[in-house]
Design an enzyme around this catalytic site. Structure first.
Site, mmCIF file in Angstrom:
data_model
loop_
_atom_site.group_PDB
_atom_site.id
_atom_site.type_symbol
_atom_site.label_atom_id
_atom_site.label_comp_id
_atom_site.label_asym_id
_atom_site.label_seq_id
_atom_site.Cartn_x
_atom_site.Cartn_y
_atom_site.Cartn_z
ATOM 1 N N HIS A 53 0.845 -1.200 0.000
ATOM 2 C CA HIS A 53 0.000 0.000 0.000
ATOM 3 C C HIS A 53 0.875 1.242 0.000
ATOM 4 C CE1 HIS A 53 0.819 -0.485 4.301
ATOM 5 N NE2 HIS A 53 0.328 0.728 4.551
ATOM 6 N N HIS A 55 1.498 3.954 1.859
ATOM 7 C CA HIS A 55 2.088 4.723 2.964
ATOM 8 C C HIS A 55 3.619 4.772 2.861
ATOM 9 C CE1 HIS A 55 -1.758 4.145 5.569
ATOM 10 N NE2 HIS A 55 -1.863 5.167 4.741
ATOM 11 N N ASP A 57 6.040 4.670 4.940
ATOM 12 C CA ASP A 57 6.893 3.700 5.650
ATOM 13 C C ASP A 57 6.930 2.353 4.939
ATOM 14 O OD1 ASP A 57 4.119 3.509 6.644
ATOM 15 O OD2 ASP A 57 4.879 2.023 8.070
ATOM 16 N N HIS A 58 6.187 2.228 3.815
ATOM 17 C CA HIS A 58 6.189 0.991 3.031
ATOM 18 C C HIS A 58 6.811 1.162 1.645
ATOM 19 C CE1 HIS A 58 3.576 -1.225 5.912
ATOM 20 N NE2 HIS A 58 3.404 0.026 6.292
ATOM 21 N N HIS A 109 -7.292 -0.762 5.446
ATOM 22 C CA HIS A 109 -6.276 0.155 5.990
ATOM 23 C C HIS A 109 -6.096 1.302 4.979
ATOM 24 C CE1 HIS A 109 -2.633 1.450 8.062
ATOM 25 N NE2 HIS A 109 -1.937 1.315 6.954
ATOM 26 N N ASP A 126 -0.072 -3.843 6.277
ATOM 27 C CA ASP A 126 -0.716 -3.317 7.484
ATOM 28 C C ASP A 126 -2.177 -3.759 7.589
ATOM 29 O OD1 ASP A 126 1.649 -2.044 8.034
ATOM 30 O OD2 ASP A 126 0.898 -0.006 7.736
ATOM 31 N N HIS A 164 4.802 -4.690 10.724
ATOM 32 C CA HIS A 164 5.166 -3.977 11.957
ATOM 33 C C HIS A 164 5.255 -4.931 13.146
ATOM 34 C CE1 HIS A 164 4.687 0.251 10.615
ATOM 35 N NE2 HIS A 164 3.767 -0.246 9.797
HETATM 36 FE FE FE Z 1 2.846 0.873 8.147
HETATM 37 ZN ZN ZN Z 2 0.238 1.724 6.565
#
Ligand code: FE
Ligand code: ZN
Length: 251
Positions: A53, A55, A57-58, A109, A126, A164
């Site tokens: 996805h 985001h 942090d990905h 998410h 996530d 995570h």
């Molecule tokens: Fe994340």
């Molecule tokens: Zn995320």
């Protein structure tokens, strides 16, 4: 099957490196530096990136990795993914390092969130976490509930490679939902021992998640009762899921 290597990133992210016959792919490289270091140590170049996805942090490391190796980049087609070469919606079967991988639509998410499944392992970003699930930033409870059903339908022995290390906090909430769940108490002790030694609680098995993750247990009497006590409007699975997810947000 791949060798699957954990690369920690940021505070609690896990990037998964897949290696097969001297070829490498990476799932959700939020940061390029630790991926480059691991590939250099193994003298591998990067052939494929799999994104679950949008985001940061990905996918924050994609640009640097693409500049260095020009890998193919698979990701959700209806989200903004850096340098995406192969947009996906779920339902596709793709080839990664010569291995067939099934793409699952698991929105909730984020709207277009996807997961990658090979027999024995699912990379679910996530969506599903150890003893928890992702926040609903874009999707609806109905969409997330259906996505979790799709993951729960995979074989019980499937290893759940989420993105995570949230398991301990999730377990504290799970205990509030189901204080009498013996499997949950057993997992709390096991995860505490792992974390005390600095080890990852990920991957878990889907069997373990079905026994202890409240978000996969919205049809169980104890979880229904807890959900009804926390604002569920009816005992249906989606209403219970929505109530438990809402409770988790303020826990
Ligand atoms: Fe994340
Ligand atoms: Zn995320």
């Amino acid at each position: 099957m791949f060798e699957i290597v954990l690369i920690p990133a940021f505070k609690d992210n896990y990037i998964w490196l897949l290696v097969r016959d001297g070829r490498a792919a990476v799932v959700d490289p939020g940061d390029a530096a630790p991926v480059i270091a691991e590939l250099a140590a193994r003298q591998l170049s990067l052939e494929t990136i799999l994104i679950t996805h949008h985001h940061a942090d990905h996918q924050g490391g994609v640009a640097d990795l693409v500049e260095r190796w020009q890998p193919r980049v698979f990701g959700p087609g209806d989200e903004s993914i850096t340098a995406c070469t192969d947009p996906l919606v779920g339902g596709e079967r793709i080839e990664v390092l010569g291995q067939s991988v099934d793409v699952l639509a698991v929105g909730g998410h984020t709207r277009g969130h996807i997961a990658y499944y090979v027999p024995g392992a699912v990379f679910c970003g996530d969506t599903l976490f150890g003893a928890g699930c992702g926040r609903l930033f874009e999707g609806t409870p109905a969409q997330m509930s259906a996505s979790l059903d799709r993951l729960a339908a995979l074989p019980d022995e499937t290893l759940v490679y989420c993105a995570h290390e949230y398991t301990e906090a999730n377990l504290r909430f799970a205990l509030a939902v189901e204080p009498d769940n013996a499997a949950l108490h057993e997992r709390v002790a096991r995860v505490a021992a792992l974390r005390a030694r600095g080890l990852s609680s990920v991957p878990s098995t889907l069997r373990e998640e079905k026994a202890t993750n409240p978000f996969l247990r919205c049809g169980e009497p104890a979880v229904i009762a807890a959900g009804m006590a926390h604002a569920a409007v009816d005992p249906g699975k989606v209403a219970i899921f929505a109530a438990i997810r809402g409770w988790r947000n303020s826990f």
